[in-house]
Design an enzyme around this catalytic site. Structure first.
Site, PDB file in Angstrom:
ATOM      1  CB  CYS A 140       0.620 -12.414  -1.146  1.00 32.38           C
ATOM      2  SG  CYS A 140      -0.991 -11.647  -1.063  1.00 32.38           S
ATOM      3  CG  ASP A 159      -3.534  -3.789  -1.469  1.00 27.12           C
ATOM      4  OD1 ASP A 159      -4.169  -4.079  -0.443  1.00 27.12           O
ATOM      5  OD2 ASP A 159      -2.760  -2.835  -1.533  1.00 27.12           O
ATOM      6  CB  CYS A 191      -0.140  -8.836   1.197  1.00 28.62           C
ATOM      7  SG  CYS A 191      -1.139  -8.199  -0.182  1.00 28.62           S
ATOM      8  CG  ASP A 192       0.477  -4.473  -1.776  1.00 24.38           C
ATOM      9  OD1 ASP A 192       1.048  -5.563  -1.975  1.00 24.38           O
ATOM     10  OD2 ASP A 192       0.019  -3.780  -2.686  1.00 24.38           O
ATOM     11  CE  LYS A 193      -1.959  -0.702   1.495  1.00 28.46           C
ATOM     12  NZ  LYS A 193      -1.739  -1.519   0.316  1.00 28.46           N
ATOM     13  CB  CYS A 251       1.829  -9.100  -7.007  1.00 29.36           C
ATOM     14  SG  CYS A 251       0.108  -9.310  -6.511  1.00 29.36           S
ATOM     15  CB  SER A 262      -1.371  -0.954  -7.727  1.00 28.65           C
ATOM     16  OG  SER A 262      -0.509  -2.007  -8.048  1.00 28.65           O
TER      17      SER A 262
HETATM   18 FE1  FES Z   1      -0.791  -9.544  -2.007  1.00 29.04          FE
HETATM   19 FE2  FES Z   1      -0.226  -8.576  -4.497  1.00 29.04          FE
HETATM   20  S1  FES Z   1      -2.218  -9.017  -3.594  1.00 29.04           S
HETATM   21  S2  FES Z   1       1.128  -9.115  -2.897  1.00 29.04           S
END
Ligand code: FES
Length: 560
Positions: free
Chosen positions: A55, A87, A128-130, A200, A476
């Site tokens: 990502c 993550d 990415c998520d964070k 993802c 998640s």
């Molecule tokens: Fe980065 Fe899923 S691990 S978007």
């Protein structure tokens, strides 16, 4: 009216002008900057690029295009990096404790870079998520004219004639443990699920938060859904660079955009899309930085009045690139706007109101990825806030296509995710049980780990509709089933979840918004007398520092 370029050096002038700044200019010249470059406004690009995760791996290319846009619009780009935690790779082990902590470090590091170097505007590039909430928190905190842009989604993989994502691999681990698939099938899926760069692919946390950035007005229209490897992402990134100069000229600052109406729009979008429960945590944290009073109850109120429209993984069948083909996040926002579910007057970084941004967006949506407003997947949105004697300050659950919304059963209590996962792998979790995973909150973890490995293991074993799970940790975006997270106060603070014992009867009632244990006040008070806080898992280092500063998940787990 636009100001002349030299008026736009409202911060960098202090770094680049006057005889006493000759040393700073000497450094700038050593990097190839000419007089005209130094005379222009400096636009920071906070890029979360690294090559440790798919990502982020493409963000350097996106950063180069953003630079092009900044230069062509009359600015001088100055790019720097932040850390980023995957993550997906950190999931299911001790590494996951670093994930939420990284959100704060990302925001702090952007703040310090802009503070130190006096840039006039800021583009954040995240994937990415964070990194997304961390970037938006920094924009809100600094209040320097700026634009957010996303790296873009991964395409789905193909396996046995169907689209697959990383979610399928996590669930296949559970299916393998249960003997439902063999090692060869697990291996084949592992090799097929992630076909290249990008975030993802389903509507997990990264795609959820990128969509929220559009609804907040901090990203250009269409930013969230363009896949990272789609050529359209290149042109879009150039436009982002140009937009940074425009926002500087217009004098629009993030806190002009990040007002209460913007957050209400983002919550409505998340509820309509069936997005990640992490949006609760992150929007609260961004609102905190923007000095907007937002509470967990706002999510409940707005979700109740917003129909669920979009069918995407983890609960549905489509992925983010499918939404892009159908028209992206703007088609969902348009549908919500037409139904009066979002505030059309909310300002965006372009200077236009969201109503005007969406004016030319088609009302005709191909396929069935977005339901009609009069025929929603469900009449209310997919986020619910539960309260009760087990969560006096609240808990969060995603209801998207969850089959059983009421569950009553005996507790199976674990003091860490690994213990619960080991029990699941050994097939010790029984139908009807309520799995409790505690001491995983923001302070007690520390770091409020996501439980995808555990929830996917239960789903993979066919227990997704048979059990419930509650935790003071979080999930998640790829989690599905009756999974209740963010239980507050957390166990570490002596919240009621800390007092549970195996066999206690727990009731999860989503329609009634209740989370309770069948114990009286006197029972709980008696147990509290003998409760002792465990020793911290991390007495030193960044995790220990975080544990000292972080607040409740019910307020976004912000460090104050
Ligand atoms: Fe980065 Fe899923 S691990 S978007």
């Amino acid at each position: 009216m636009a100001r002349r370029p030299q008026d736009l050096k409202h911060r960098s002038r202090e770094v680049t002008e006057g005889p006493q700044r000759a040393p700073a200019r000497a450094y700038l010249r050593s990097m190839g900057l000419r007089d005209e470059d130094i005379a222009r406004p400096f636009v920071g690009i906070a890029n979360t690029w690294n090559d440790v995760m798919p990502c982020q791996i493409n963000l350097d290319a996106i950063g180069r295009k953003v630079r092009e846009g900044i230069r062509s619009a009359g600015g001088t780009p100055r790019e720097f990096n932040t850390i980023a935690v995957s993550d997906g790779i950190a999931m299911g082990h001790e590494g996951m404790r670093a994930s939420l902590v990284s959100r704060e470090i990302i925001a702090d590091s952007i703040e310090l870079m802009i503070h130190a170097h006096g840039y006039d505007a800021l583009v954040t590039v995240a994937g990415c998520d964070k990194t997304i909430p961390g970037s938006l928190m920094a924009l809100a905190r600094l209040n320097v004219p700026g634009v957010f842009t996303y790296g873009g989604t991964m395409l789905p993989g193909r396996y046995e004639g169907r689209d697959v994502t990383i979610q399928d691999v996590f669930e296949a681990v559970g299916a393998y443990a249960a003997g439902r698939i063999d090692a060869a099938a697990l291996d084949a899926l592992e090799r097929a699920a992630c076909p290249g760069a990008g975030t993802c692919a389903g509507l997990y946390t990264a795609n959820t938060m990128a969509s929220c950035a559009e609804a907040l007005g901090m990203a250009l229209s269409g930013d969230a859904a363009i896949p990272t490897l789609d050529p359209a992402r290149i042109d879009h990134s150039v436009r982002v660079g140009e937009a940074a100069l425009r926002v500087l000229e217009l004098g629009i600052r993030p806190r002009d955009v990040l007002v209460r109406e913007a957050f209400e729009n983002a919550i409505a979008l998340d509820a309509a899309m069936g997005g990640s429960t992490n949006a609760v945590l992150h929007l609260l944290a961004i609102a905190h930085e923007a000095r907007v009073k937002l509470t967990i109850d706002d999510f409940e109120r707005i979700s109740r009045r917003t129909p669920h429209l979009v069918t995407m993984k983890p609960a549905g069948k489509y992925v983010m690139s499918d939404l892009h083909k159908a028209g992206g996040v703007p088609i969902v926002l348009r549908r919500l706007l037409d139904a009066g579910k979002i505030h059309g007057d909310a300002l965006t970084v372009t200077g236009a109101r969201i109503r005007d941004v969406l004016r030319d967006v088609s009302r005709t949506i191909p396929g069935d990825i977005v339901a009609r407003i009069d025929r929603p997947l469900s009449p209310s949105g997919t986020l619910a806030i539960l309260k009760g004697n087990l969560a006096p300050d609240g808990a969060v659950v995603k209801t998207a296509l969850v089959k059983h919304l009421r569950h009553r059963g005996p507790a199976r209590v674990f003091d860490a995710e690994q213990e619960a996962f080991a029990a699941a792998q050994d097939r010790e979790i029984r139908p009807q049980e309520v799995v409790v995973i505690r001491y995983e909150g923001p302070r007690g973890g520390p770091g409020m780990r996501e439980m995808l490995a555990m929830t996917a293991a239960l789903v993979g074993q066919g227990l997704g509709d048979e059990v419930a799970l509650i935790t003071d940790g979080r999930f998640s975006g790829a989690t599905r089933g009756l999974m209740v997270g963010h239980v507050s106060p957390e166990a570490w603070e002596g919240g009621p979840i800390a007092l549970l014992r195996d066999g206690d009867v727990i009731e999860v009632d989503v329609p009634e918004r209740k989370l309770r244990v069948e114990l009286t006040k006197a029972d709980l008070a008696k147990r509290r007398k003998s409760w002792r806080r465990p020793k911290p898992r991390y007495p030193r280092g960044a995790l220990a520092k975080y544990a000292k500063l972080v607040g409740s998940a019910a307020r976004g787990a912000v460090c104050e």
